[in-house]
Design an enzyme around this catalytic site. Sequence first.
Site, PDB file in Angstrom:
ATOM      1  N   ASN A   6      48.278  38.624  34.619  1.00 20.21           N
ATOM      2  CA  ASN A   6      47.651  39.937  34.452  1.00 20.21           C
ATOM      3  C   ASN A   6      48.135  40.541  33.126  1.00 20.21           C
ATOM      4  O   ASN A   6      49.341  40.736  32.930  1.00 20.21           O
ATOM      5  CB  ASN A   6      48.048  40.820  35.645  1.00 20.21           C
ATOM      6  N   HIS A   9      49.434  45.192  31.020  1.00 20.16           N
ATOM      7  CA  HIS A   9      50.511  45.941  30.377  1.00 20.16           C
ATOM      8  C   HIS A   9      50.729  45.574  28.910  1.00 20.16           C
ATOM      9  O   HIS A   9      51.483  46.247  28.217  1.00 20.16           O
ATOM     10  CB  HIS A   9      51.779  45.874  31.219  1.00 20.16           C
ATOM     11  N   HIS A  42      42.717  44.530  35.202  1.00 18.85           N
ATOM     12  CA  HIS A  42      42.245  45.596  36.101  1.00 18.85           C
ATOM     13  C   HIS A  42      41.657  46.695  35.242  1.00 18.85           C
ATOM     14  O   HIS A  42      42.383  47.391  34.530  1.00 18.85           O
ATOM     15  CB  HIS A  42      43.454  46.107  36.917  1.00 18.85           C
ATOM     16  N   ARG A  44      40.562  50.059  35.184  1.00 18.81           N
ATOM     17  CA  ARG A  44      40.673  51.242  36.045  1.00 18.81           C
ATOM     18  C   ARG A  44      39.658  52.302  35.644  1.00 18.81           C
ATOM     19  O   ARG A  44      39.249  52.364  34.484  1.00 18.81           O
ATOM     20  CB  ARG A  44      42.086  51.836  35.949  1.00 18.81           C
ATOM     21  N   ARG A  48      43.319  53.407  31.753  1.00 17.87           N
ATOM     22  CA  ARG A  48      44.660  53.703  31.232  1.00 17.87           C
ATOM     23  C   ARG A  48      45.281  52.509  30.505  1.00 17.87           C
ATOM     24  O   ARG A  48      46.162  52.670  29.692  1.00 17.87           O
ATOM     25  CB  ARG A  48      45.590  54.168  32.346  1.00 17.87           C
ATOM     26  N   GLU A  69      39.710  42.550  38.271  1.00 21.77           N
ATOM     27  CA  GLU A  69      40.255  43.371  39.352  1.00 21.77           C
ATOM     28  C   GLU A  69      39.676  44.768  39.223  1.00 21.77           C
ATOM     29  O   GLU A  69      39.657  45.334  38.125  1.00 21.77           O
ATOM     30  CB  GLU A  69      41.770  43.390  39.180  1.00 21.77           C
ATOM     31  N   THR A 100      48.731  49.737  41.983  1.00 23.25           N
ATOM     32  CA  THR A 100      48.028  49.637  43.264  1.00 23.25           C
ATOM     33  C   THR A 100      49.053  49.656  44.398  1.00 23.25           C
ATOM     34  O   THR A 100      49.853  48.741  44.536  1.00 23.25           O
ATOM     35  CB  THR A 100      47.192  48.336  43.303  1.00 23.25           C
ATOM     36  N   GLU A 150      43.539  38.455  48.690  1.00 21.54           N
ATOM     37  CA  GLU A 150      44.784  38.456  47.935  1.00 21.54           C
ATOM     38  C   GLU A 150      45.766  39.303  48.731  1.00 21.54           C
ATOM     39  O   GLU A 150      45.513  40.491  48.969  1.00 21.54           O
ATOM     40  CB  GLU A 150      44.601  39.023  46.525  1.00 21.54           C
ATOM     41  N   HIS A 190      51.580  41.046  43.373  1.00 22.37           N
ATOM     42  CA  HIS A 190      52.193  42.366  43.233  1.00 22.37           C
ATOM     43  C   HIS A 190      53.714  42.259  43.290  1.00 22.37           C
ATOM     44  O   HIS A 190      54.279  41.846  44.301  1.00 22.37           O
ATOM     45  CB  HIS A 190      51.730  43.385  44.267  1.00 22.37           C
TER      46      HIS A 190
END
Length: 241
Positions: A6, A9, A42, A44, A48, A69, A100, A150, A190
């Site tokens: 992922n 970040h 993801h 959003r 962000r 995602e 999440t 998931e 996660h």
Amino acid sequence: MRLSVNIDHVATLRNARGGTHPCPIAAAHAVLAAGADGITFHLREDRRHIRDADVARLFAEVDTRLNFEMAATEEMVRLCAGYRPQACCLVPEKRAELTTEGGLDIAAGGAPLRDAVARLAGLGIEVALFIEPEARAVEAAHAIGAQAVEFHTGRYAETGDADLRRSELDRLRTAAALAEAAGLLCHAGHGLTYDTVGAIAAIPQMEEVSIGHFLIGAAVMEGLPAVVQRMRREIAVGRGG
Ligand code: PXP
């Protein structure tokens, strides 16, 4: 087992200065060259971290299994349907959360969630639902036509209590067996780290882990010596040394 990285970040870091560095698309190429099997992002509602232009570039420039995602909103379903990724993962999304926080409440998702799954799956996209590792959620995911689940590994990965970690791992094992029996593909993600991924990889039904925050943080920590040495060299060259 596939490792989907992922890259959200990387975008978080970039956005902190509003420029183009570090670039999430370059990061995607780097993690794939290093052995990752796919990229997760993801998008959003508040954009962000990953932004629409990043998504467009990922689809245009990165040839891999892309896992989109997203919340099951009309806007996101429309975007995802337009891109037709190999895979998507529907997650609950709250505006104020840092990340999440839990799995989907499938019953509360009602007809809109069912419609989102049907529309995306109808386009040949592998649809996963991000759920807690519990029988009720597995059964509900199966009932609304998802191809995959998931499992949220946050409680397992983030606790400092060894007993709780063991019992959470048992819940994950049991839920994975139930999912397999229902014909669902099993993914997990996660909060996973070097220390916690092994026990997840040992669950035979798990086909994919999705890992983000820890990897980007570890890349910073493990990469700092090399980049400081390079900067010292550049300074030395500038000084004519
Ligand atoms: N899977 C899902 C569905 C997530 O929402 C997240 C967090 O964005 C992850 C995996 C990755 O979690 P982490 O960044 O803690 O590795």
